[in-house]
Design an enzyme around this catalytic site. Structure first.
Site, PDB file in Angstrom:
ATOM      1  N   GLU A 241       0.970  -1.189   0.157  1.00 41.55           N
ATOM      2  CA  GLU A 241       0.009  -0.087   0.038  1.00 41.55           C
ATOM      3  C   GLU A 241       0.844   1.207   0.071  1.00 41.55           C
ATOM      4  OE1 GLU A 241      -2.998   0.306  -0.646  1.00 41.55           O
ATOM      5  OE2 GLU A 241      -3.800  -1.867  -0.349  1.00 41.55           O
TER       6      GLU A 241
ATOM      7  N   CYS B  42      10.505  -6.829  -6.962  1.00 41.37           N
ATOM      8  CA  CYS B  42      11.163  -7.144  -8.156  1.00 41.37           C
ATOM      9  C   CYS B  42      12.435  -5.916  -8.588  1.00 41.37           C
ATOM     10  CB  CYS B  42      10.264  -7.371  -9.248  1.00 41.37           C
ATOM     11  SG  CYS B  42       9.779  -5.799 -10.097  1.00 41.37           S
TER      12      CYS B  42
END
Length: 268
Positions: A188, A222
Site C-alpha cells: 500500500e 522485483c
C-alpha cells in the site's frame, strides 16, 4: 551493470493468471520506469520524510508486537524514519460506519478511516500515515471485505490485521500473519509512492484478490519496482538489502531471508 540489472537475474517470471486471481479479472497496463517517472506522485522532502503508523483498536500483546515489527520492517524497506503514534480507541468509529458481516464480525468502512480520521491527524513531518486496525474492513456496501485501502495523493492508508490470522492470533500463526501484514503494508505504501501493480515479475507489488494469492507473492520487490522506489527515495541499495536479510533472519522468515541472500550473492 547497475544494481537493478544485477538483481534482475533473481526476478521470477509471473505465471499465467488463473481464474479468481487479480490479473485474471483485470486488464492492467504495464507501468514502465519511464511511465513511473512521468507520473504524479509524492516524494520525501527534507521536513516531510517520516512514515507514521496509527494503531486504531484494542490490541493484545501479540498484535502490539506485530505493529512494532511492522514499524521496524517499513523503516528498512523504505529506508525512512518510521514511528508509531499513540493508539486510538474503536470508539472513534460512529455507528454509521459499522456493519455486522455474514460471518458475525464487525466491519468498519475503510474510506471513513482515511477521510475522517487519518487525513485530519497526519503529522506535519509525515510523508505517509498508515492506519492499522484489528477490525475487519469493507470499502463499500456491495463488497465483502478489503485488506487495506489507501489515498495515494494524500499519503494515507489503512491495513486491517483481522484476516491475516483468521480472527485469532497465536504463537503458531504469528509468522504467517506477520508476513502478510508486512507485504500488505509495504504494498500500500509502495502505491502511495507512485508504483502501480507490478506485471514484471513475482513481486510484493502484484495485485491480490485473496490470502492464498497474497501468500504466493514475495515480500521482495522485483528489480523494476526497486528501481522505481530508489529513484524517489535515494538510499543505498546494498545497505537496505543487508538490513532486510538481518530482519528476515531474526524473525525466521526463511523464504524471504533466502531471497535476500540470493540477491547479495549476485552482488559479490
Amino acid at each position: 551493470m547497475t544494481y537493478f540489472e544485477t538483481i534482475s537475474f533473481n526476478d521470477i517470471k509471473l505465471s499465467d493468471p488463473k481464474p479468481g486471481t487479480w490479473r485474471y479479472e483485470r486488464n492492467e497496463k504495464f507501468q514502465r520506469f519511464e511511465d513511473f517517472q512521468k507520473s504524479k506522485k509524492i516524494k520525501p522532502e527534507p521536513k516531510k520524510n517520516t512514515i507514521y503508523l496509527q494503531p486504531i483498536g484494542e490490541f493484545n500483546a501479540l498484535q502490539k508486537q506485530q505493529i512494532e515489527l511492522t514499524k521496524e520492517y517499513l523503516k528498512i524497506y523504505f529506508q525512512l524514519e518510521t514511528k508509531i503514534l499513540s493508539t486510538l480507541s474503536n470508539n472513534i468509529f460512529p455507528e454509521s460506519t459499522r456493519r455486522i458481516f455474514k460471518d458475525g464480525q464487525e466491519q468498519i468502512l475503510a474510506g471513513y478511516i482515511l477521510d475522517s480520521i487519518l487525513i485530519k491527524r497526519k503529522p506535519k513531518d509525515a510523508i505517509i500515515l498508515m492506519g492499522i486496525t484489528e477490525k475487519d474492513l469493507y470499502p463499500k456496501p456491495e463488497w465483502n471485505y478489503v485488506f487495506g485501502l489507501a489515498s495515494y495523493e494524500n499519503g494515507v492508508g489503512v491495513t486491517s490485521m483481522f484476516r491475516f490470522y483468521n480472527g485469532n492470533l497465536s504463537e503458531s500463526n504469528f509468522n504467517e500473519s506477520l508476513e502478510r501484514l508486512l507485504k500488505i503494508s509495504s504494498h500500500e505504501i509502495g502505491h502511495m509512492f507512485g508504483i502501480s501493480h507490478c506485471l514484471n515479475a513475482n513481486c510484493v507489488m502484484n495485485g491480490t484478490n485473496h490470502l492464498p494469492e497474497t501468500d504466493s507473492h514475495f515480500a521482495r520487490a522485483c528489480s523494476l519496482c526497486q528501481q522505481k522506489l530508489n529513484s524517489s527515495i535515494h538510499y543505498d541499495n546494498k545497505k537496505r538489502l543487508l538490513e532486510l536479510k538481518k530482519f528476515f533472519e531474526k524473525q525466521q522468515l526463511n523464504s524471504e531471508q533466502a531471497r535476500a541472500e540470493k540477491d547479495l550473492k549476485l552482488l559479490k
